[in-house]
Design a protein around this motif. Structure first.
Motif, PDB file in Angstrom:
ATOM      1  N   SER A  52       0.834  -1.216   0.000  1.00  0.00           N
ATOM      2  CA  SER A  52       0.000   0.000   0.000  1.00  0.00           C
ATOM      3  C   SER A  52       0.860   1.255   0.000  1.00  0.00           C
ATOM      4  O   SER A  52       0.563   2.244  -0.700  1.00  0.00           O
ATOM      5  CB  SER A  52      -0.925   0.001   1.228  1.00  0.00           C
ATOM      6  N   LYS A  53       1.950   1.252   0.771  1.00  0.00           N
ATOM      7  CA  LYS A  53       2.864   2.410   0.806  1.00  0.00           C
ATOM      8  C   LYS A  53       3.500   2.648  -0.571  1.00  0.00           C
ATOM      9  O   LYS A  53       3.648   3.791  -1.013  1.00  0.00           O
ATOM     10  CB  LYS A  53       3.960   2.178   1.854  1.00  0.00           C
ATOM     11  N   ALA A  54       3.866   1.544  -1.217  1.00  0.00           N
ATOM     12  CA  ALA A  54       4.466   1.646  -2.562  1.00  0.00           C
ATOM     13  C   ALA A  54       3.463   2.238  -3.547  1.00  0.00           C
ATOM     14  O   ALA A  54       3.823   3.081  -4.401  1.00  0.00           O
ATOM     15  CB  ALA A  54       4.927   0.258  -3.022  1.00  0.00           C
ATOM     16  N   LEU A  55       2.185   1.811  -3.426  1.00  0.00           N
ATOM     17  CA  LEU A  55       1.135   2.340  -4.312  1.00  0.00           C
ATOM     18  C   LEU A  55       0.886   3.817  -4.034  1.00  0.00           C
ATOM     19  O   LEU A  55       0.678   4.613  -4.968  1.00  0.00           O
ATOM     20  CB  LEU A  55      -0.160   1.530  -4.135  1.00  0.00           C
ATOM     21  N   ILE A  56       0.885   4.195  -2.748  1.00  0.00           N
ATOM     22  CA  ILE A  56       0.674   5.608  -2.380  1.00  0.00           C
ATOM     23  C   ILE A  56       1.787   6.474  -2.999  1.00  0.00           C
ATOM     24  O   ILE A  56       1.530   7.556  -3.555  1.00  0.00           O
ATOM     25  CB  ILE A  56       0.634   5.776  -0.840  1.00  0.00           C
ATOM     26  N   LYS A  57       3.027   5.961  -2.896  1.00  0.00           N
ATOM     27  CA  LYS A  57       4.158   6.680  -3.480  1.00  0.00           C
ATOM     28  C   LYS A  57       3.983   6.844  -5.003  1.00  0.00           C
ATOM     29  O   LYS A  57       4.195   7.934  -5.566  1.00  0.00           O
ATOM     30  CB  LYS A  57       5.453   5.911  -3.174  1.00  0.00           C
ATOM     31  N   TYR A  65       1.114   6.657  -6.697  1.00  0.00           N
ATOM     32  CA  TYR A  65      -0.028   7.545  -7.015  1.00  0.00           C
ATOM     33  C   TYR A  65       0.342   9.019  -6.752  1.00  0.00           C
ATOM     34  O   TYR A  65      -0.097   9.929  -7.483  1.00  0.00           O
ATOM     35  CB  TYR A  65      -1.258   7.166  -6.197  1.00  0.00           C
ATOM     36  N   THR A  66       1.111   9.259  -5.706  1.00  0.00           N
ATOM     37  CA  THR A  66       1.522  10.637  -5.388  1.00  0.00           C
ATOM     38  C   THR A  66       2.354  11.220  -6.535  1.00  0.00           C
ATOM     39  O   THR A  66       2.211  12.403  -6.903  1.00  0.00           O
ATOM     40  CB  THR A  66       2.327  10.655  -4.074  1.00  0.00           C
ATOM     41  N   GLU A  67       3.212  10.401  -7.108  1.00  0.00           N
ATOM     42  CA  GLU A  67       4.023  10.829  -8.264  1.00  0.00           C
ATOM     43  C   GLU A  67       3.130  11.110  -9.471  1.00  0.00           C
ATOM     44  O   GLU A  67       3.335  12.073 -10.214  1.00  0.00           O
ATOM     45  CB  GLU A  67       5.059   9.745  -8.610  1.00  0.00           C
ATOM     46  N   ARG A 118     -10.448  15.899 -12.456  1.00  0.00           N
ATOM     47  CA  ARG A 118     -11.071  14.551 -12.402  1.00  0.00           C
ATOM     48  C   ARG A 118     -10.007  13.486 -12.167  1.00  0.00           C
ATOM     49  O   ARG A 118     -10.167  12.607 -11.332  1.00  0.00           O
ATOM     50  CB  ARG A 118     -11.825  14.297 -13.716  1.00  0.00           C
ATOM     51  N   GLU A 119      -8.890  13.581 -12.907  1.00  0.00           N
ATOM     52  CA  GLU A 119      -7.797  12.613 -12.724  1.00  0.00           C
ATOM     53  C   GLU A 119      -7.180  12.760 -11.331  1.00  0.00           C
ATOM     54  O   GLU A 119      -6.863  11.765 -10.671  1.00  0.00           O
ATOM     55  CB  GLU A 119      -6.711  12.838 -13.796  1.00  0.00           C
ATOM     56  N   PHE A 120      -7.037  13.981 -10.873  1.00  0.00           N
ATOM     57  CA  PHE A 120      -6.458  14.251  -9.550  1.00  0.00           C
ATOM     58  C   PHE A 120      -7.318  13.607  -8.446  1.00  0.00           C
ATOM     59  O   PHE A 120      -6.813  12.963  -7.537  1.00  0.00           O
ATOM     60  CB  PHE A 120      -6.321  15.764  -9.332  1.00  0.00           C
ATOM     61  N   GLU A 152      -7.709   6.748  -4.746  1.00  0.00           N
ATOM     62  CA  GLU A 152      -6.857   5.554  -4.692  1.00  0.00           C
ATOM     63  C   GLU A 152      -5.890   5.649  -3.500  1.00  0.00           C
ATOM     64  O   GLU A 152      -5.691   4.681  -2.765  1.00  0.00           O
ATOM     65  CB  GLU A 152      -6.059   5.386  -5.989  1.00  0.00           C
ATOM     66  N   ILE A 153      -5.323   6.871  -3.344  1.00  0.00           N
ATOM     67  CA  ILE A 153      -4.413   7.084  -2.216  1.00  0.00           C
ATOM     68  C   ILE A 153      -5.149   6.903  -0.887  1.00  0.00           C
ATOM     69  O   ILE A 153      -4.657   6.253   0.039  1.00  0.00           O
ATOM     70  CB  ILE A 153      -3.754   8.492  -2.300  1.00  0.00           C
ATOM     71  N   GLU A 154      -6.347   7.478  -0.818  1.00  0.00           N
ATOM     72  CA  GLU A 154      -7.178   7.375   0.395  1.00  0.00           C
ATOM     73  C   GLU A 154      -7.514   5.915   0.706  1.00  0.00           C
ATOM     74  O   GLU A 154      -7.456   5.476   1.857  1.00  0.00           O
ATOM     75  CB  GLU A 154      -8.470   8.176   0.182  1.00  0.00           C
ATOM     76  N   PHE A 155      -7.833   5.165  -0.366  1.00  0.00           N
ATOM     77  CA  PHE A 155      -8.165   3.735  -0.191  1.00  0.00           C
ATOM     78  C   PHE A 155      -6.966   2.974   0.382  1.00  0.00           C
ATOM     79  O   PHE A 155      -7.107   2.161   1.315  1.00  0.00           O
ATOM     80  CB  PHE A 155      -8.594   3.135  -1.535  1.00  0.00           C
TER      81      PHE A 155
END
Length: 259
Positions: free
Chosen positions: A78-83, A85-87, A96-98, A104-107
Protein backbone atom coordinates in the motif's frame (compact mmCIF):
# COMPACT_ATOMS: atom_id res chain seq x y z
CA UNK A 1 -7.08 -101.67 33.24
CA UNK A 2 -6.86 -100.16 36.74
CA UNK A 3 -10.11 -98.73 38.05
CA UNK A 4 -10.01 -94.94 38.57
CA UNK A 5 -10.08 -94.07 42.26
CA UNK A 6 -13.34 -92.46 43.31
CA UNK A 7 -12.96 -88.98 44.75
CA UNK A 8 -14.69 -88.52 48.12
CA UNK A 9 -16.82 -85.51 48.99
CA UNK A 10 -14.21 -84.49 51.56
CA UNK A 11 -11.51 -84.51 48.88
CA UNK A 12 -13.75 -82.42 46.64
CA UNK A 13 -14.32 -79.92 49.45
CA UNK A 14 -10.59 -79.71 50.19
CA UNK A 15 -9.81 -79.20 46.50
CA UNK A 16 -12.46 -76.48 46.19
CA UNK A 17 -11.22 -74.69 49.30
CA UNK A 18 -7.61 -74.90 48.02
CA UNK A 19 -8.78 -73.37 44.75
CA UNK A 20 -10.59 -70.65 46.70
CA UNK A 21 -7.44 -69.86 48.70
CA UNK A 22 -5.41 -69.55 45.48
CA UNK A 23 -7.98 -67.30 43.80
CA UNK A 24 -8.37 -65.23 46.98
CA UNK A 25 -4.60 -64.73 47.00
CA UNK A 26 -4.76 -63.52 43.36
CA UNK A 27 -7.60 -61.14 44.33
CA UNK A 28 -5.48 -59.85 47.24
CA UNK A 29 -2.54 -59.12 44.90
CA UNK A 30 -4.86 -57.29 42.49
CA UNK A 31 -6.37 -55.32 45.37
CA UNK A 32 -2.88 -54.18 46.38
CA UNK A 33 -2.56 -52.69 42.89
CA UNK A 34 -6.04 -51.29 43.37
CA UNK A 35 -6.99 -48.50 41.00
CA UNK A 36 -3.36 -47.74 40.10
CA UNK A 37 -3.43 -49.20 36.55
CA UNK A 38 -6.60 -47.21 35.74
CA UNK A 39 -5.15 -44.12 37.42
CA UNK A 40 -1.98 -44.42 35.30
CA UNK A 41 -4.09 -44.89 32.16
CA UNK A 42 -6.21 -41.82 32.97
CA UNK A 43 -3.10 -39.73 33.62
CA UNK A 44 -1.54 -40.89 30.33
CA UNK A 45 -4.72 -39.87 28.49
CA UNK A 46 -4.76 -36.50 30.28
CA UNK A 47 -1.09 -35.78 29.45
CA UNK A 48 -1.63 -36.86 25.82
CA UNK A 49 -4.67 -34.52 25.62
CA UNK A 50 -2.71 -31.62 27.11
CA UNK A 51 0.19 -32.20 24.68
CA UNK A 52 -2.24 -32.26 21.76
CA UNK A 53 -3.75 -28.99 22.94
CA UNK A 54 -0.25 -27.49 23.27
CA UNK A 55 0.60 -28.58 19.72
CA UNK A 56 -2.56 -26.86 18.44
CA UNK A 57 -1.70 -23.67 20.34
CA UNK A 58 1.79 -23.62 18.79
CA UNK A 59 0.27 -24.16 15.32
CA UNK A 60 -2.09 -21.25 16.03
CA UNK A 61 0.93 -19.09 16.99
CA UNK A 62 2.63 -19.94 13.70
CA UNK A 63 -0.53 -18.98 11.80
CA UNK A 64 -0.75 -15.66 13.66
CA UNK A 65 2.92 -14.93 12.89
CA UNK A 66 2.23 -15.72 9.24
CA UNK A 67 -0.83 -13.43 9.28
CA UNK A 68 1.25 -10.57 10.75
CA UNK A 69 3.86 -10.99 8.02
CA UNK A 70 1.09 -10.94 5.38
CA UNK A 71 -0.38 -7.75 6.82
CA UNK A 72 3.06 -6.10 6.99
CA UNK A 73 3.62 -7.03 3.34
CA UNK A 74 0.22 -5.55 2.49
CA UNK A 75 1.21 -2.33 4.29
CA UNK A 76 4.43 -2.14 2.27
CA UNK A 77 2.48 -2.75 -0.94
CA UNK A 78 0.00 0.00 0.00
CA UNK A 79 2.86 2.41 0.81
CA UNK A 80 4.47 1.65 -2.56
CA UNK A 81 1.14 2.34 -4.31
CA UNK A 82 0.67 5.61 -2.38
CA UNK A 83 4.16 6.68 -3.48
CA UNK A 84 3.34 5.72 -7.07
CA UNK A 85 -0.03 7.55 -7.02
CA UNK A 86 1.52 10.64 -5.39
CA UNK A 87 4.02 10.83 -8.26
CA UNK A 88 1.18 10.40 -10.79
CA UNK A 89 -0.72 13.30 -9.20
CA UNK A 90 2.13 15.61 -10.21
CA UNK A 91 1.41 14.90 -13.86
CA UNK A 92 -2.40 15.02 -13.96
CA UNK A 93 -4.13 17.06 -16.64
CA UNK A 94 -7.36 17.85 -14.83
CA UNK A 95 -9.22 17.74 -11.51
CA UNK A 96 -11.07 14.55 -12.40
CA UNK A 97 -7.80 12.61 -12.72
CA UNK A 98 -6.46 14.25 -9.55
CA UNK A 99 -9.56 13.28 -7.59
CA UNK A 100 -9.49 9.73 -8.96
CA UNK A 101 -5.88 9.30 -7.86
CA UNK A 102 -6.67 10.94 -4.48
CA UNK A 103 -9.38 8.31 -3.91
CA UNK A 104 -6.86 5.55 -4.69
CA UNK A 105 -4.41 7.08 -2.22
CA UNK A 106 -7.18 7.38 0.40
CA UNK A 107 -8.17 3.73 -0.19
CA UNK A 108 -4.56 2.56 0.33
CA UNK A 109 -4.29 4.64 3.51
CA UNK A 110 -7.42 2.95 4.80
CA UNK A 111 -5.93 -0.44 3.85
CA UNK A 112 -2.83 0.44 5.89
CA UNK A 113 -5.00 1.44 8.89
CA UNK A 114 -6.98 -1.80 8.63
CA UNK A 115 -3.81 -3.91 8.34
CA UNK A 116 -2.31 -2.15 11.36
CA UNK A 117 -5.52 -2.79 13.32
CA UNK A 118 -5.37 -6.48 12.36
CA UNK A 119 -1.71 -6.66 13.36
CA UNK A 120 -2.58 -5.27 16.82
CA UNK A 121 -5.37 -7.85 17.16
CA UNK A 122 -3.00 -10.65 16.09
CA UNK A 123 -0.40 -9.53 18.66
CA UNK A 124 -3.11 -9.48 21.37
CA UNK A 125 -4.12 -13.02 20.38
CA UNK A 126 -0.46 -14.09 20.47
CA UNK A 127 -0.07 -12.74 24.02
CA UNK A 128 -3.24 -14.50 25.10
CA UNK A 129 -2.13 -17.81 23.53
CA UNK A 130 1.34 -17.48 25.06
CA UNK A 131 -0.28 -17.22 28.50
CA UNK A 132 -2.38 -20.32 27.80
CA UNK A 133 0.76 -22.11 26.50
CA UNK A 134 2.62 -21.19 29.70
CA UNK A 135 -0.25 -22.48 31.85
CA UNK A 136 -0.58 -25.63 29.72
CA UNK A 137 3.18 -26.31 29.88
CA UNK A 138 3.11 -25.93 33.65
CA UNK A 139 0.09 -28.25 33.85
CA UNK A 140 1.81 -30.83 31.62
CA UNK A 141 4.92 -30.74 33.82
CA UNK A 142 2.81 -31.25 36.96
CA UNK A 143 0.71 -34.08 35.49
CA UNK A 144 3.76 -35.75 33.92
CA UNK A 145 5.55 -35.70 37.29
CA UNK A 146 2.44 -37.18 38.93
CA UNK A 147 2.20 -39.79 36.14
CA UNK A 148 5.86 -40.78 36.54
CA UNK A 149 5.36 -41.14 40.30
CA UNK A 150 2.28 -43.35 39.79
CA UNK A 151 4.08 -45.41 37.11
CA UNK A 152 7.00 -45.94 39.46
CA UNK A 153 4.58 -46.97 42.21
CA UNK A 154 2.81 -49.39 39.87
CA UNK A 155 6.06 -50.84 38.49
CA UNK A 156 7.29 -51.42 42.02
CA UNK A 157 4.11 -53.30 42.93
CA UNK A 158 4.20 -55.23 39.64
CA UNK A 159 7.82 -56.26 40.10
CA UNK A 160 6.95 -57.57 43.57
CA UNK A 161 3.74 -59.36 42.63
CA UNK A 162 3.66 -60.12 38.89
CA UNK A 163 5.66 -63.35 39.09
CA UNK A 164 3.63 -64.58 42.06
CA UNK A 165 0.36 -63.71 40.31
CA UNK A 166 1.38 -65.62 37.16
CA UNK A 167 2.38 -68.66 39.25
CA UNK A 168 -0.90 -68.50 41.18
CA UNK A 169 -2.95 -68.23 37.97
CA UNK A 170 -1.18 -71.32 36.62
CA UNK A 171 -1.87 -73.14 39.90
CA UNK A 172 -5.52 -72.08 39.77
CA UNK A 173 -5.90 -73.55 36.27
CA UNK A 174 -4.06 -76.73 37.30
CA UNK A 175 -6.28 -77.18 40.37
CA UNK A 176 -9.43 -76.66 38.28
CA UNK A 177 -8.40 -79.58 36.05
CA UNK A 178 -8.44 -81.89 39.08
CA UNK A 179 -11.96 -80.85 40.08
CA UNK A 180 -15.00 -82.11 38.19
CA UNK A 181 -16.30 -79.62 35.64
CA UNK A 182 -19.75 -79.10 37.18
CA UNK A 183 -18.20 -78.08 40.51
CA UNK A 184 -15.78 -75.69 38.81
CA UNK A 185 -18.70 -74.11 36.92
CA UNK A 186 -20.70 -73.78 40.14
CA UNK A 187 -17.67 -72.34 41.97
CA UNK A 188 -17.02 -69.82 39.16
CA UNK A 189 -20.68 -68.78 39.05
CA UNK A 190 -20.80 -68.22 42.82
CA UNK A 191 -17.51 -66.24 42.73
CA UNK A 192 -18.94 -63.95 40.05
CA UNK A 193 -22.14 -63.36 42.01
CA UNK A 194 -20.69 -62.58 45.44
CA UNK A 195 -19.12 -59.24 46.29
CA UNK A 196 -15.77 -60.41 47.68
CA UNK A 197 -15.22 -63.33 45.29
CA UNK A 198 -15.46 -65.92 48.09
CA UNK A 199 -17.35 -68.95 46.79
CA UNK A 200 -16.15 -71.46 49.43
CA UNK A 201 -16.22 -70.30 53.05
CA UNK A 202 -15.81 -71.92 56.47
CA UNK A 203 -18.31 -71.70 59.30
CA UNK A 204 -17.26 -69.01 61.77
CA UNK A 205 -19.08 -68.54 65.09
CA UNK A 206 -22.04 -70.54 63.84
CA UNK A 207 -22.45 -68.53 60.61
CA UNK A 208 -21.04 -68.83 57.10
CA UNK A 209 -17.84 -66.78 56.62
CA UNK A 210 -18.63 -63.14 55.92
CA UNK A 211 -22.31 -63.60 56.77
CA UNK A 212 -24.46 -62.74 59.80
CA UNK A 213 -26.95 -65.52 59.14
CA UNK A 214 -26.54 -68.33 61.64
CA UNK A 215 -26.52 -71.94 60.45
CA UNK A 216 -28.69 -74.42 62.36
CA UNK A 217 -26.69 -76.88 64.55
CA UNK A 218 -27.99 -79.86 62.54
CA UNK A 219 -26.67 -78.33 59.27
CA UNK A 220 -23.35 -77.55 60.98
CA UNK A 221 -23.02 -81.21 61.93
CA UNK A 222 -23.74 -82.25 58.32
CA UNK A 223 -21.05 -79.86 57.08
CA UNK A 224 -18.56 -81.22 59.63
CA UNK A 225 -19.31 -84.79 58.50
CA UNK A 226 -18.07 -83.88 54.98
CA UNK A 227 -20.47 -86.37 53.37
CA UNK A 228 -22.11 -83.95 50.97
CA UNK A 229 -21.58 -80.50 49.49
CA UNK A 230 -23.77 -77.99 51.32
CA UNK A 231 -24.40 -74.39 50.28
CA UNK A 232 -25.50 -71.43 52.36
CA UNK A 233 -29.19 -70.80 51.67
CA UNK A 234 -28.70 -67.01 51.86
CA UNK A 235 -25.55 -66.41 49.80
CA UNK A 236 -25.28 -69.63 47.80
CA UNK A 237 -21.66 -70.12 48.95
CA UNK A 238 -20.25 -73.63 49.43
CA UNK A 239 -19.67 -74.29 53.14
CA UNK A 240 -16.80 -76.15 54.83
CA UNK A 241 -16.09 -76.75 58.51
CA UNK A 242 -13.54 -74.65 60.43
CA UNK A 243 -11.13 -77.56 61.01
CA UNK A 244 -10.91 -78.48 57.30
CA UNK A 245 -10.44 -74.81 56.41
CA UNK A 246 -7.59 -74.41 58.91
CA UNK A 247 -5.83 -77.55 57.67
CA UNK A 248 -6.00 -76.37 54.05
CA UNK A 249 -4.84 -72.85 54.97
CA UNK A 250 -1.70 -74.23 56.64
CA UNK A 251 -1.03 -76.44 53.59
CA UNK A 252 -1.59 -73.62 51.06
CA UNK A 253 0.39 -71.04 53.07
CA UNK A 254 3.41 -73.34 52.78
CA UNK A 255 2.83 -73.46 49.00
CA UNK A 256 2.50 -69.65 48.80
CA UNK A 257 5.72 -69.19 50.81
CA UNK A 258 7.65 -71.07 48.11
CA UNK A 259 6.42 -68.74 45.32
Amino acid sequence: MAKKKEVTVEEKLRALFDLQLIDARIDEIRNVRGELPLEVEDLEDEVAGLNKRLEKLNVDLEKLDHNIKDKKNQIEESKALIKKYTEQQKNVRNNREFNAISKEIEFQELEIELSEKHIKEFFAQIEQKKQVIEQSTERIEQRTAHLNHKKSELNEILSETEKEEQNLKAKSEAYKKDIEERLVKAYTRIRENVKNGLAVVPIERGASGGSFFTIPPQVQMEIASRKKIITDEHSGRILVDQELAEEQRIKMNKLFAKM
